[in-house]
Write an enzyme that holds these catalytic residues in place. Structure first.
Site, short mmCIF file in Angstrom:
data_model
loop_
_atom_site.label_atom_id
_atom_site.label_comp_id
_atom_site.label_asym_id
_atom_site.label_seq_id
_atom_site.Cartn_x
_atom_site.Cartn_y
_atom_site.Cartn_z
CB SER A 132 33.68 33.32 42.30
OG SER A 132 32.32 33.05 41.99
CE LYS A 153 32.67 29.24 32.42
NZ LYS A 153 32.14 30.41 31.71
#
Ligand code: ATR
Length: 271
Positions: free
Chosen positions: A14, A65
């Site tokens: 990330s 998500k």
């Protein structure tokens, strides 16, 4: 200091902590942003603990998500449509709010950073998975003339087109039956990840066509290479989308919009 985190599994890749650190310093906001690797079984508990201990906001990445969307009491329209969220925060009553900033991020990258128009354009979007679901609402809000969703598995494109039919002129198509030319071709398949290209027929492109790959890499993606080999006006990748979705989250949390150009060119050099 206000605490923010990105949760995912894996998480090492990330770039969000670096992006948000630059946003914070550019806007003189006193925030701390870190990354946390979350075991698959622990996601909901980690979110609860984070907010219970005073955390202000979360970014959520793969594979959480959908679960982030499910636990939110107040999802935005974009999150509702995507059935997925990448940004969480608490409202004044301590309830979890969720948004999906991927689509707004992509639209901002195209319309602001690239200075291009989507309104009144004929747009082909490749893929019908989570990535495409996440961008359709903001894309249709730009009032394109037409959006065609093409997917290897036609039924998924059809289901998605039906889900957004009330938002604009959308239709589904198989790759082989596509009829161009289009003003924009946006690749939202994960085919690039494995160096593959969807089986695209001839005639989709004209000299003024622009392409956008939601993926990015140090080299041009296979899709961008295909587009350039066919003489498109411009082939862009999704690095700007990454930065803009982060800027959108930052703006939701802090009420201040960071500038993104410097962060984007810095990230490009790191690839
Ligand atoms: P993501 O969250 O990245 O969108 P996903 O939901 O698994 O991931 O969706 C992947 C998308 O890429 C799908 O549209 C998939 O097509 P299918 O629905 O037919 O599976 C598409 N895709 C992946 N590999 C592909 C390939 N080699 N050629 C064409 N499409 C591909």
């Amino acid at each position: 200091m206000d605490q923010y985190q990105v949760l995912g599994n894996p998480i090492k890749q990330s770039k969000s902590p670096q992006i948000h650190a630059q946003f914070a310093s550019n806007t003189a906001q006193d925030v701390e942003y870190s990354a946390q690797l979350v075991p698959e079984s622990d996601f909901e508990q980690v979110v609860e603990d984070f907010f219970a201990s005073g955390g202000k906001g979360l970014n959520i990445t793969v594979p959480f998500k959908q679960r982030a969307f499910s636990l939110a009491q107040h999802p935005s329209a974009a999150a509702n449509l995507a059935q997925a969220a990448n940004t969480l925060w608490l409202n004044e009553s301590g309830e979890v709010c969720a948004d999906n900033t991927d689509g707004v991020g992509m639209v901002r990258d195209i319309t602001v950073n690239l200075g291009a128009e989507l309104s009144a354009k004929r747009i082909l979007i490749l893929g019908a998975g989570g990535a495409v679901r996440g961008v359709l609402e903001p894309l249709l809000a730009q009032k394109p003339a037409q959006v065609v969703i093409a997917n290897r598995t036609l039924s998924k494109a059809q289901a998605l087109a039906e889900a957004v039919a009330s938002l604009g002129p959308v239709q589904a198509c198989s790759f082989e039956h596509l009829q161009g030319p289009f003003d924009w071709i946006i690749n939202g398949t994960s085919a690039s990840l494995s160096g593959d290209l969807p089986p695209l027929p001839e005639g989709l492109l004209q000299a003024s066509t622009q392409t956008y790959d939601m993926m990015y890499g140090a080299q041009a993606t296979v899709f961008s290479q295909w587009a350039m080999a066919h003489g498109v006006a411009k082939a862009s990748d999704g690095l700007g989308m990454l930065v803009e979705q982060a800027a959108e989250s930052f703006t939701i949390w802090r009420g201040v919009r960071p500038t993104t150009a410097g962060v984007l060119s810095w990230l490009r050099q790191q690839l």
